[in-house]
Design a protein around this motif. Structure first.
Motif, PDB file in Angstrom:
ATOM      1  N   PHE B  55      10.714  -5.096 -58.864  1.00 37.30           N
ATOM      2  CA  PHE B  55      11.563  -4.092 -58.215  1.00 37.30           C
ATOM      3  C   PHE B  55      12.816  -4.742 -57.637  1.00 37.30           C
ATOM      4  CE2 PHE B  55      12.938  -1.749 -54.430  1.00 37.30           C
ATOM      5  CZ  PHE B  55      13.264  -0.542 -55.029  1.00 37.30           C
ATOM      6  N   LEU B  56      12.604  -5.901 -56.996  1.00 37.15           N
ATOM      7  CA  LEU B  56      13.760  -6.574 -56.388  1.00 37.15           C
ATOM      8  C   LEU B  56      14.753  -7.017 -57.458  1.00 37.15           C
ATOM      9  CD1 LEU B  56      11.915  -8.699 -53.655  1.00 37.15           C
ATOM     10  CD2 LEU B  56      13.067  -6.487 -53.391  1.00 37.15           C
ATOM     11  N   ILE B  57      14.236  -7.458 -58.616  1.00 36.23           N
ATOM     12  CA  ILE B  57      15.116  -7.971 -59.672  1.00 36.23           C
ATOM     13  C   ILE B  57      15.767  -6.845 -60.475  1.00 36.23           C
ATOM     14  CG2 ILE B  57      15.207  -9.313 -61.816  1.00 36.23           C
ATOM     15  CD1 ILE B  57      12.901 -11.007 -60.685  1.00 36.23           C
ATOM     16  N   PHE B  58      14.935  -5.854 -60.894  1.00 42.92           N
ATOM     17  CA  PHE B  58      15.452  -4.826 -61.802  1.00 42.92           C
ATOM     18  C   PHE B  58      15.820  -3.521 -61.091  1.00 42.92           C
ATOM     19  CE2 PHE B  58      12.360  -7.410 -64.237  1.00 42.92           C
ATOM     20  CZ  PHE B  58      13.264  -8.054 -65.064  1.00 42.92           C
ATOM     21  N   GLY B  59      15.234  -3.291 -59.936  1.00 42.70           N
ATOM     22  CA  GLY B  59      15.475  -2.026 -59.244  1.00 42.70           C
ATOM     23  C   GLY B  59      16.696  -2.058 -58.353  1.00 42.70           C
ATOM     24  N   LEU B  60      16.760  -3.099 -57.513  1.00 38.71           N
ATOM     25  CA  LEU B  60      17.830  -3.142 -56.517  1.00 38.71           C
ATOM     26  C   LEU B  60      19.253  -3.129 -57.107  1.00 38.71           C
ATOM     27  CD1 LEU B  60      16.580  -5.381 -53.568  1.00 38.71           C
ATOM     28  CD2 LEU B  60      16.666  -2.884 -53.800  1.00 38.71           C
ATOM     29  N   PRO B  61      19.472  -3.810 -58.257  1.00 38.88           N
ATOM     30  CA  PRO B  61      20.846  -3.774 -58.809  1.00 38.88           C
ATOM     31  C   PRO B  61      21.304  -2.357 -59.160  1.00 38.88           C
ATOM     32  CG  PRO B  61      19.572  -5.541 -59.808  1.00 38.88           C
ATOM     33  CD  PRO B  61      18.613  -4.719 -59.005  1.00 38.88           C
ATOM     34  N   GLN B  62      20.359  -1.417 -59.290  1.00 41.62           N
ATOM     35  CA  GLN B  62      20.727  -0.035 -59.629  1.00 41.62           C
ATOM     36  C   GLN B  62      21.096   0.776 -58.381  1.00 41.62           C
ATOM     37  OE1 GLN B  62      20.670   0.871 -62.930  1.00 41.62           O
ATOM     38  NE2 GLN B  62      20.047  -1.241 -63.380  1.00 41.62           N
ATOM     39  N   ARG B  63      21.172   0.127 -57.254  1.00 36.54           N
ATOM     40  CA  ARG B  63      21.466   0.855 -56.014  1.00 36.54           C
ATOM     41  C   ARG B  63      22.787   1.617 -56.129  1.00 36.54           C
ATOM     42  NH1 ARG B  63      19.760  -2.394 -50.634  1.00 36.54           N
ATOM     43  NH2 ARG B  63      20.529  -4.112 -51.869  1.00 36.54           N
ATOM     44  N   GLY B  64      22.771   2.857 -55.634  1.00 31.98           N
ATOM     45  CA  GLY B  64      23.979   3.663 -55.721  1.00 31.98           C
ATOM     46  C   GLY B  64      23.962   4.611 -56.912  1.00 31.98           C
ATOM     47  N   GLN B  65      23.175   4.272 -57.958  1.00 31.79           N
ATOM     48  CA  GLN B  65      23.067   5.159 -59.123  1.00 31.79           C
ATOM     49  C   GLN B  65      22.199   6.351 -58.772  1.00 31.79           C
ATOM     50  OE1 GLN B  65      24.455   4.334 -62.131  1.00 31.79           O
ATOM     51  NE2 GLN B  65      24.960   2.166 -61.834  1.00 31.79           N
ATOM     52  N   GLN B  66      22.504   7.478 -59.421  1.00 30.06           N
ATOM     53  CA  GLN B  66      21.726   8.683 -59.119  1.00 30.06           C
ATOM     54  C   GLN B  66      21.132   9.308 -60.364  1.00 30.06           C
ATOM     55  OE1 GLN B  66      24.226  11.277 -56.825  1.00 30.06           O
ATOM     56  NE2 GLN B  66      23.757  10.190 -54.923  1.00 30.06           N
ATOM     57  N   LEU B  67      19.971   9.937 -60.165  1.00 26.08           N
ATOM     58  CA  LEU B  67      19.344  10.731 -61.215  1.00 26.08           C
ATOM     59  C   LEU B  67      20.116  12.049 -61.323  1.00 26.08           C
ATOM     60  CD1 LEU B  67      15.623  10.202 -60.139  1.00 26.08           C
ATOM     61  CD2 LEU B  67      16.769   9.156 -62.106  1.00 26.08           C
ATOM     62  N   PRO B  68      19.905  12.823 -62.414  1.00 32.83           N
ATOM     63  CA  PRO B  68      20.607  14.100 -62.551  1.00 32.83           C
ATOM     64  C   PRO B  68      20.406  15.019 -61.348  1.00 32.83           C
ATOM     65  CG  PRO B  68      19.527  13.525 -64.607  1.00 32.83           C
ATOM     66  CD  PRO B  68      19.120  12.498 -63.601  1.00 32.83           C
ATOM     67  N   ASN B  69      19.254  14.925 -60.689  1.00 28.66           N
ATOM     68  CA  ASN B  69      19.023  15.817 -59.541  1.00 28.66           C
ATOM     69  C   ASN B  69      19.509  15.214 -58.222  1.00 28.66           C
ATOM     70  OD1 ASN B  69      17.088  13.905 -59.058  1.00 28.66           O
ATOM     71  ND2 ASN B  69      15.424  15.358 -58.687  1.00 28.66           N
ATOM     72  N   GLY B  70      20.219  14.099 -58.307  1.00 29.20           N
ATOM     73  CA  GLY B  70      20.819  13.532 -57.112  1.00 29.20           C
ATOM     74  C   GLY B  70      19.976  12.516 -56.389  1.00 29.20           C
ATOM     75  N   ARG B  71      18.708  12.342 -56.836  1.00 26.21           N
ATOM     76  CA  ARG B  71      17.862  11.328 -56.196  1.00 26.21           C
ATOM     77  C   ARG B  71      18.235   9.940 -56.705  1.00 26.21           C
ATOM     78  NH1 ARG B  71      13.307  14.829 -55.257  1.00 26.21           N
ATOM     79  NH2 ARG B  71      13.807  15.748 -53.233  1.00 26.21           N
ATOM     80  N   ALA B  72      17.840   8.926 -55.943  1.00 30.87           N
ATOM     81  CA  ALA B  72      18.247   7.559 -56.285  1.00 30.87           C
ATOM     82  C   ALA B  72      17.475   7.024 -57.497  1.00 30.87           C
ATOM     83  CB  ALA B  72      18.007   6.642 -55.093  1.00 30.87           C
ATOM     84  N   VAL B  73      18.178   6.313 -58.347  1.00 33.08           N
ATOM     85  CA  VAL B  73      17.548   5.659 -59.494  1.00 33.08           C
ATOM     86  C   VAL B  73      16.548   4.603 -59.013  1.00 33.08           C
ATOM     87  CG1 VAL B  73      17.982   4.062 -61.414  1.00 33.08           C
ATOM     88  CG2 VAL B  73      19.371   6.122 -61.164  1.00 33.08           C
ATOM     89  N   THR B  74      16.845   3.958 -57.880  1.00 31.58           N
ATOM     90  CA  THR B  74      15.917   2.947 -57.342  1.00 31.58           C
ATOM     91  C   THR B  74      14.540   3.574 -57.051  1.00 31.58           C
ATOM     92  OG1 THR B  74      16.910   3.359 -55.194  1.00 31.58           O
ATOM     93  CG2 THR B  74      17.594   1.356 -56.327  1.00 31.58           C
ATOM     94  N   ALA B  75      14.531   4.835 -56.617  1.00 28.96           N
ATOM     95  CA  ALA B  75      13.263   5.521 -56.342  1.00 28.96           C
ATOM     96  C   ALA B  75      12.492   5.708 -57.647  1.00 28.96           C
ATOM     97  CB  ALA B  75      13.506   6.873 -55.672  1.00 28.96           C
ATOM     98  N   TYR B  76      13.236   6.054 -58.718  1.00 34.10           N
ATOM     99  CA  TYR B  76      12.617   6.245 -60.034  1.00 34.10           C
ATOM    100  C   TYR B  76      11.962   4.934 -60.492  1.00 34.10           C
ATOM    101  CZ  TYR B  76      12.423   7.582 -65.024  1.00 34.10           C
ATOM    102  OH  TYR B  76      12.027   7.873 -66.295  1.00 34.10           O
TER     103      TYR B  76
END
Lengths: 299, 267
Positions: B55-76
């Motif tokens: 998560f730290l390696i692959f998830g965190l760099p996606q910070r700021g990106q959003q899913l179509p419904n506005g939720r964070a990509v990091t949550a996905y």
């Protein structure tokens, strides 16, 4: 014990593995309180018999009764416990955890501290099983077997792989635990163990019982001496007629006489015959064991 | 002074000879089993630490990106990796049966009153407890590094990831009864990674070629992944995902049961 049922009753027990008959119509009755040694060379069928006795293997024919019931029931009720030869322990549990885990599988068990103490492993209770020596692991198996306070304890070559000191300590622990009421059956290929710790010895060979008696009776099989001499054309009948002679065997120019009175046979041979190279040897339990358990078939 | 010659003896109190309740399944046994699992560094590294590091390696760099419904990509990514962590956790416990059979521990247990079904129940419960811990650790790492979700989404995605991992508890048991090997997880680990890939846990399935994406829908991780993420994406649970989860759980459970029966009948 008010029960008059035998502790163990095996009848016509048979087990084959492919073309090999490991246990061949073996029948045995053990009364409560007996300490029985199951003695025989490797491959005699001891372990297979014990597996069937405990319900770990199914007999091809014959039946097993333990304390009047079937083995699975005796196991479920903690009436029988066993120390098997190898394996069977989790390397990443400590000695104490293994005992406590097993204790919790019974409705009622002796306290963990007590069995650790009786098996002489209190000092290593916190040691991980994987770091214990073979002898320590075997004493742990013994401690586990003590937990249900079983009526019948079965041990399959419990001291295999132990050094002399380990063997001595193990039997001391078992002896400390020995008390009236508990039936003990142990398999061994060490004569001295059978001699020292059993009331009764059952000799097995090729899946069959070849001798069964008290330790003294089995030793009597080996009583007397063996007189050997070189005597071409020995008169077998004359030798057999001497007082105390049990058996006479002629092998080529040699004659072998099994007797209770070796002096008399020797005197006869030296004074009345042309015998030479007379040798007198005493027979011991080892000889009886070898004579009874060595396979002469096809020789 | 002491005149008594009586020797204290361990008097034979007739022990309670009834078989144990619940076939030997008890909180005490479960507790020792759990402690043993949580002490195993290898298990912890693969089930708790590795997914968190992913998560730290692959998830965190996606910070700021959003899913179509506005939720964070990091949550996905966090929910996906929670599913992965839970499936590795539950599989490893089930597969431990293989180790215990190889070591002869199962044979030793057959000399105790423990019923084979109770043994499997202990494994299944232990698997689910470790699975729950795995999901919680992944979520904690996510929360600590800035993932913010409404409480009900935390709960529903977490429950989805956790309960869905039951399919892998069954898979682990199936494998455990299939191979009596001490190091079975070394073979299963890479297989789990491939399955996780096809289940869309490492990359969204949309990035895969069409053919692979179609195949992926029939692999065992797809269902649990979709179901766990549904509350987050707002896509709703498809019949295909639900059917996938149910069918694979039933298949693995039936397979495990069959092998288990063969194992216990082999007296």
């Amino acid at each position: 014990m008010t029960s008059t049922q035998p502790a163990v009753e095996l009848s016509g027990l048979t087990k084959t593995f492919g073309a090999v008959t490991a246990v061949d119509g073996l029948s045995l009755r053990v009364e409560p309180g007996e300490v029985v040694a199951f003695l025989g060379p490797n491959g005699a069928g001891k372990t297979t018999t014990i597996d069937m006795l405990l319900g770990l293997a199914r007999a091809d024919a014959g039946s097993v009764r333990i304390l009047g019931g079937d083995p699975a029931d005796a196991v479920a009720r903690g009436r029988v416990a066993a120390v098997l030869q190898t394996g069977g322990l989790l390397k990443d549990l400590t000695v104490g955890e293994t005992v406590r885990l097993t204790a919790n599988l019974y409705r009622h068990s002796r306290p963990a501290e007590e069995v650790l103490d009786r098996a002489g492993i209190t000092g290593i209770a916190d040691r991980v099983v994987g770091k214990c020596s073979g002898g320590q692991q075997q004493r742990l198996r013994f401690a586990l077997a003590l937990l249900p306070d079983p009526d019948l304890m079965v041990l399959d070559e419990p001291t295999t792989g132990m050094d002399v000191e380990g063997r001595r300590e193990f039997w001391q622990a078992l002896r400390r635990d020995a008390r009236s009421g508990r039936t003990v059956i142990f398999a061994t290929h060490y004569l001295d163990e059978a001699d020292a710790y059993a009331d009764r010895i059952v000799l097995v060979r090729q899946g069959r019982i070849v001798a069964d008696g008290t330790t003294a009776e089995i030793k009597n099989l080996a009583a007397g001496r063996l007189v050997r001499a070189t005597l071409p054309g020995a008169d077998q009948a004359a030798l057999a007629a001497l007082p105390g002679v049990d058996a006479v065997e002629v092998r080529g120019d040699s004659v072998l006489v099994r007797t209770a009175d070796s002096d008399l046979v020797a005197r006869h041979l030296l004074t009345r015959t042309a015998a030479r190279d007379v040798e007198i040897t005493s027979r011991n339990l080892e000889d009886a064991f070898l004579a009874l358990t060595t396979d002469h078939a096809g020789a | 002074m002491t005149t008594s010659l009586s020797v204290p003896t361990t008097d034979r109190v007739a022990p309670d000879r009834r078989p144990p309740a619940l076939g030997g399944f008890s909180p005490a046994v479960l507790g020792i089993e759990l402690r043993r699992v949580l002490r195993n560094r290898r298990t912890l590294a693969f089930t708790l630490i590795m997914p968190a590091v992913f998560f730290l390696i692959f998830g965190l760099p996606q910070r700021g990106q959003q899913l179509p419904n506005g939720r964070a990509v990091t949550a996905y990514i966090m929910v996906s990796l929670a599913v992965y962590a839970a499936m590795v956790a539950t599989t490893s416990i089930g597969a431990a049966v293989a180790t215990e059979r190889a070591l002869g521990w199962s044979r030793q247990l057959r000399l105790t009153p423990l019923r084979p079904a109770a043994y499997v129940a202990i494994k299944a419960v232990t698997a689910m407890v470790l699975g729950l811990i795995a999901v919680c650790v992944e979520f904690a790492v996510g929360a600590a590094t800035g993932v913010r979700l409404p409480a009900d989404v935390w709960l529903s995605t977490g429950l989805g990831a956790w309960l869905g991992s039951l399919v892998f508890a069954a898979f682990g048991l199936f494998v455990g009864y299939l191979f009596p090997a001490e190091n079975v997880m070394q073979f299963i680990g890479p297989i789990l990674a491939v399955l996780a890939m096809f289940g869309g846990l490492f990359v969204p399935l949309d990035v895969l070629p069409d053919v692979l994406r179609d195949v992926a829908r029939f692999t065992p991780v797809y269902g649990v992944g979709e179901i766990a993420r549904a509350p987050l994406t707002g896509d709703g649970v498809s019949v295909a995902a639900l059917a996938n989860l149910v069918v694979w759980t039933v298949l693995f459970a039936l397979g495990a049961t069959r092998l288990f029966r063969r194992d216990t009948a082999r007296v």
